[in-house]
Design an enzyme around this catalytic site. Sequence first.
Site, PDB file in Angstrom:
ATOM      1  N   THR A  16       0.799  -1.228   0.000  1.00  0.00           N
ATOM      2  CA  THR A  16       0.000   0.000   0.000  1.00  0.00           C
ATOM      3  C   THR A  16       0.827   1.271   0.000  1.00  0.00           C
ATOM      4  OG1 THR A  16      -0.214   0.067   2.409  1.00  0.00           O
ATOM      5  CG2 THR A  16      -1.901  -1.173   1.169  1.00  0.00           C
ATOM      6  N   LEU A  17       2.156   1.174   0.102  1.00  0.00           N
ATOM      7  CA  LEU A  17       3.013   2.359   0.035  1.00  0.00           C
ATOM      8  C   LEU A  17       3.446   2.703  -1.393  1.00  0.00           C
ATOM      9  CD1 LEU A  17       5.199   1.711   3.193  1.00  0.00           C
ATOM     10  CD2 LEU A  17       3.758   3.720   2.797  1.00  0.00           C
ATOM     11  N   GLU A  89       4.116   0.618  10.004  1.00  0.00           N
ATOM     12  CA  GLU A  89       4.216  -0.840   9.910  1.00  0.00           C
ATOM     13  C   GLU A  89       4.184  -1.529  11.277  1.00  0.00           C
ATOM     14  OE1 GLU A  89       3.630  -1.908   7.176  1.00  0.00           O
ATOM     15  OE2 GLU A  89       4.561  -0.720   5.616  1.00  0.00           O
TER      16      GLU A  89
END
Length: 184
Positions: A16-17, A89
């Site tokens: 998702t980054l 994270e």
Amino acid sequence: MANKANSILYAFVYGTLKRGEPNHHWLTDTTNGSAKFIGTGVMQQKYPLVIASRYNIPFLVDKEGTGKNVHGELYEIDETMLASLDILEEYPKLYTRRQTPILLTGDSNDSGLVKQAWTYFLSDFRQELLNLPYLDSYLSNGSHNMPYVARYVRDMSVDHRPDVKNMTADMAVDVKNMTAVVSA
């Protein structure tokens, strides 16, 4: 030896980054530190990249030699960005991180070079994650029909970590405290 503050750090992102994905804003927000896109890359070792939990999160399972050579993006980052990524994270409670060799691909001038990059892995994982389909590349709205659920729409009283990790006594206390704070 280079001063730690001046040393070049790289981060490899596979979920998702990445550009166009829901959490890419973490890399572009300068209050989180500095991040410069270097290019696309692929992991030299095979790992399982799976989508799991009630929130459809992509996890790179720490099981070297199983799975696929995962594709992603390489960024040059500073220590501040690394610390910010650790927060996102949930390092070290959810993910571990270590440097792994990433082969640069694509149209970059550095294509073909290998860089050591910080990469986040899910360790102490539930074994059933290895029964899920393995991806070599992640897109939140991909053909898997399992779109990522952003944090701001999640039920914060529900901890997703037991969906993917073997719970330790420390994590159970953390879950209890988190639930108490949310309920207050």
